[in-house]
Design an enzyme around this catalytic site. Structure first.
Site, short mmCIF file in Angstrom:
data_model
loop_
_atom_site.label_atom_id
_atom_site.label_comp_id
_atom_site.label_asym_id
_atom_site.label_seq_id
_atom_site.Cartn_x
_atom_site.Cartn_y
_atom_site.Cartn_z
N HIS A 98 41.88 27.36 34.19
CA HIS A 98 42.64 27.57 35.44
C HIS A 98 43.71 28.64 35.27
CE1 HIS A 98 45.22 24.85 33.16
NE2 HIS A 98 46.24 25.26 33.90
N ASP A 100 47.64 28.89 36.72
CA ASP A 100 48.64 28.07 37.41
C ASP A 100 49.03 28.69 38.75
OD1 ASP A 100 48.68 26.48 35.15
OD2 ASP A 100 50.47 27.44 34.33
N HIS A 253 44.00 29.77 31.40
CA HIS A 253 44.20 28.98 30.18
C HIS A 253 43.52 27.62 30.29
CE1 HIS A 253 47.83 28.27 32.66
NE2 HIS A 253 47.79 27.02 32.20
N ARG A 268 57.80 22.74 29.85
CA ARG A 268 57.37 23.97 30.55
C ARG A 268 58.39 24.43 31.57
NH1 ARG A 268 52.06 24.92 34.34
NH2 ARG A 268 53.52 25.39 36.03
O1 AKG Z 1 49.50 21.87 27.56
C1 AKG Z 1 49.06 23.00 27.53
O2 AKG Z 1 48.71 23.56 26.50
C2 AKG Z 1 48.96 23.78 28.82
C3 AKG Z 1 48.98 22.89 30.01
C4 AKG Z 1 48.92 23.69 31.28
O3 AKG Z 1 47.90 23.96 31.80
C5 AKG Z 1 50.17 24.18 31.84
O4 AKG Z 1 51.26 23.84 31.37
O5 AKG Z 1 50.09 24.94 32.80
FE FE2 Z 2 48.23 25.37 33.41
#
Ligand code: AKG
Ligand code: FE2
Length: 279
Positions: A98, A100, A253, A268
């Site tokens: 995906h 984001d 990712h 994040r």
């Molecule tokens: O946990 C991760 O490595 C990425 C998760 C994810 O898709 C995000 O934080 O946007």
């Molecule tokens: Fe993500």
């Protein structure tokens, strides 16, 4: 003068950042990182013991911060979303390819993800270059795609009847009542480099504007298998203190979900973006 060195991680995407303490960056460092992000799509640095305050301060060097509407937030710091999976959960966040926030009309530019707790093995994150994926297409396909737009939404993922609601992430996630819809060009120009990028993704793209979903799926699926070729990817292996900065426009990712029985906690911060335009 910046002491930062960028070491490419793969042929088309990703670079490791060496020689920097992201808790104390100079303006010259930020310039190098900004250019590096545009060039490599994702930057990765190890052993960065940032406090939450330093994580937020570093994010603010890039611009404004977006608050993700779905992820749980760390109570004390609303800017910091928690991406987590416990020892007893089966489902992770982001465990499919995906980009984001493509469901927003002004999608987030990227994110700064800081690993706090990592499993003994597994839990890597894969990134794919959507610039390289576009470059790999024929001139005829490129020309056709440049004329098209696609409709994106997150409702089938996060709504009360969406995918996550059926999983053991349901109780952690927020925003079940939100509705999202955005239309973007299928080929966008990177706002800084001007490079063309294939901007559709399997998670949030519903169909091509003016086409039915049934008509759209065969072509979408054809496009989706291109960045799934490992030649267009890099892989990040996390330890506590590892940090990644990625560009949501030029990369996809995928968070691997191969560490059942272990905890993984990531912090994040989402960086605000701009409207996306075609060629
Ligand atoms: O946990 C991760 O490595 C990425 C998760 C994810 O898709 C995000 O934080 O946007
Ligand atoms: Fe993500």
């Amino acid at each position: 003068m910046s002491m930062i060195t960028l070491k490419p991680l793969a042929e088309h995407v990703g670079a490791e950042v060496v020689g920097v303490d992201l808790g104390h960056v100079t303006d010259a460092d930020v310039d190098v990182l900004r250019r590096g992000l545009a060039d490599y799509g994702v930057l990765f640095a190890r052993d960065q013991s940032l406090t939450p305050e330093q994580h937020i301060a570093f994010a603010k060097r890039w611009g404004a911060i977006d608050i993700n509407n779905y992820f749980p937030i760390d109570g004390e710091y609303p800017e910091i979303a928690e991406v987590k999976k416990s020892e007893t959960q089966q489902t992770n966040i982001g465990g499919a390819w995906h980009t984001d926030h493509s469901y927003d009309q002004i999608p987030a530019m990227g994110s700064i993800l800081l690993a706090r707790e990592t499993p003994p093995s597994g839990g890597d994150t894969l990134f794919a270059s959507m610039t390289a994926a576009f470059d790999a297409l024929s001139e005829g396909m490129k020309a056709t795609l440049r004329t098209m737009r696609a409709v994106h939404s997150a409702d089938h993922i996060y709504a009360a009847d969406g995918i996550y609601a059926q999983t053991d992430q349901a109780d952690l996630l927020r925003g079940h009542d939100l509705r999202t819809r955005a239309v973007h060009p299928v080929v966008i120009k990177h706002p800084e480099t001007g490079r063309e990028i294939l901007y559709v993704n399997p998670a949030f793209t519903l169909y091509f504007d003016g086409w039915t979903r049934e008509e759209s799926l065969p072509l979408l699926q054809y496009l989706y298998q291109i960045p799934q070729n490992e030649a267009f990817q890099c892989r990040l292996q996390w330890a506590p203190g590892s940090i990644a900065i990625w560009d949501n426009r030029s990369t996809w990712h995928y968070a691997m979900n191969d560490y059942h029985g272990h905890r993984r906690l990531m912090h994040r911060i989402t960086l605000s973006g701009c409207e996306l335009f075609g060629a």
